[in-house]
Design an enzyme around this catalytic site. Structure first.
Site, PDB file in Angstrom:
ATOM      1  N   HIS A   1      61.724 -51.370  93.781  1.00 51.39           N
ATOM      2  CA  HIS A   1      62.836 -52.254  94.112  1.00 51.39           C
ATOM      3  C   HIS A   1      62.332 -53.436  94.928  1.00 51.39           C
ATOM      4  CE1 HIS A   1      62.543 -49.351  97.448  1.00 51.39           C
ATOM      5  NE2 HIS A   1      63.104 -50.264  98.227  1.00 51.39           N
TER       6      HIS A   1
ATOM      7  N   GLN B   1      57.606 -48.354 101.942  1.00 55.73           N
ATOM      8  CA  GLN B   1      58.535 -48.010 100.865  1.00 55.73           C
ATOM      9  C   GLN B   1      59.261 -46.728 101.247  1.00 55.73           C
ATOM     10  OE1 GLN B   1      56.801 -46.952  97.052  1.00 55.73           O
ATOM     11  NE2 GLN B   1      58.675 -47.480  95.949  1.00 55.73           N
TER      12      GLN B   1
ATOM     13  N   HIS C   1      63.497 -56.350  97.757  1.00 57.79           N
ATOM     14  CA  HIS C   1      64.464 -56.731  98.790  1.00 57.79           C
ATOM     15  C   HIS C   1      64.641 -58.240  98.757  1.00 57.79           C
ATOM     16  CE1 HIS C   1      64.303 -52.881 101.176  1.00 57.79           C
ATOM     17  NE2 HIS C   1      63.143 -52.794 100.536  1.00 57.79           N
TER      18      HIS C   1
ATOM     19  N   ASP D   1      71.993 -53.460 100.140  1.00 58.09           N
ATOM     20  CA  ASP D   1      71.278 -52.454 100.918  1.00 58.09           C
ATOM     21  C   ASP D   1      72.258 -51.837 101.906  1.00 58.09           C
ATOM     22  OD1 ASP D   1      69.598 -51.169 102.940  1.00 58.09           O
ATOM     23  OD2 ASP D   1      67.935 -52.267 102.062  1.00 58.09           O
ATOM     24  N   ILE D   2      72.294 -50.509 101.995  1.00 57.62           N
ATOM     25  CA  ILE D   2      73.254 -49.862 102.882  1.00 57.62           C
ATOM     26  C   ILE D   2      72.808 -49.870 104.346  1.00 57.62           C
ATOM     27  CG2 ILE D   2      74.243 -48.406 101.088  1.00 57.62           C
ATOM     28  CD1 ILE D   2      72.649 -46.061 102.315  1.00 57.62           C
TER      29      ILE D   2
END
Length: 207
Positions: A141, A135, A143, A55-56
């Protein structure tokens, strides 16, 4: 610190990642270039059905996103309807079933790799559906969020523990998040890829 919208300027960032990093013969990419897209992608898993990358804007170091390669906005979109005589519908249903199975198969494997690399014993698996459910990227996706034990994780090697990482209110992504450090991300992604190889039986030793 940049906003999430600035970091994800396209309508579906994950489809952009899927296009930039096509599936290879091995599920663990050899040495993917994070600069193929902007913002950079630190890829750790790439199959015809699923992908995983850092995750960025992580909640904690090692925060991974496991996502579908085909585009599904919500989990309910991955339902495989009853078989139809229509070839296109049957193909869509078959793909949905394969992707759903792949997500289920890879979640524990990626979790094991995450634990091996970070040394954690506890982690969250969070999956949000829709804006009201937090979201942000409209693409299915999951996490995987490490929860570091007290005294186990230092910040910047300075001996200071981030106790905020232990707060459960951060679980849905509403807590403070920081941009991913690129140097740390390179090391983390590489370590996670090696750990995945070990889990898949192709590595040398446990990390």
């Amino acid at each position: 610190m940049s906003s999430i919208n600035e970091r994800y300027p396209v309508s579906c960032a994950f489809c952009k990642i899927a296009k930039a990093y096509p599936a290879e013969s091995s599920p663990v990419p050899a040495n993917p270039d994070p600069e193929l897209i902007d913002p950079g992608c630190y890829l750790i898993l790439s199959t015809p059905q699923v992908m995983a990358f850092l995750d960025i804007m992580p909640i904690a170091p090692g925060h991974i996103l496991l996502t579908t390669r085909p585009h599904y906005e919500k989990l309910s979109d991955m339902y495989a309807p009853p078989k139809s005589t229509d070839w296109a519908s049957e193909k869509t249903a078959t793909q949905a079933k394969e992707v759903s199975q792949a997500i289920g198969e890879w979640l524990p494997i990626v979790s094991r790799a995450l634990c091996a690399v970070t040394g954690i014993e506890d982690w969250n698996v969070v999956q949000n559906n829709g804006e009201r459910a937090a979201q942000v990227v409209p693409h299915v996706h999951f996490h995987l969020i490490p929860r570091y034990q007290e005294g186990r994780r230092e910040i910047g090697g300075k001996g200071k523990v981030d106790y905020g990482m232990l707060k459960s209110w951060k679980v849905f992504g509403r807590g403070s998040r920081e941009d991913l450090d690129e140097e740390e991300a390179q090391v983390m992604a590489s370590s996670l890829r090696e750990a995945l190889k070990v889990e898949l039986g192709g590595g040398k030793a446990k990390l």
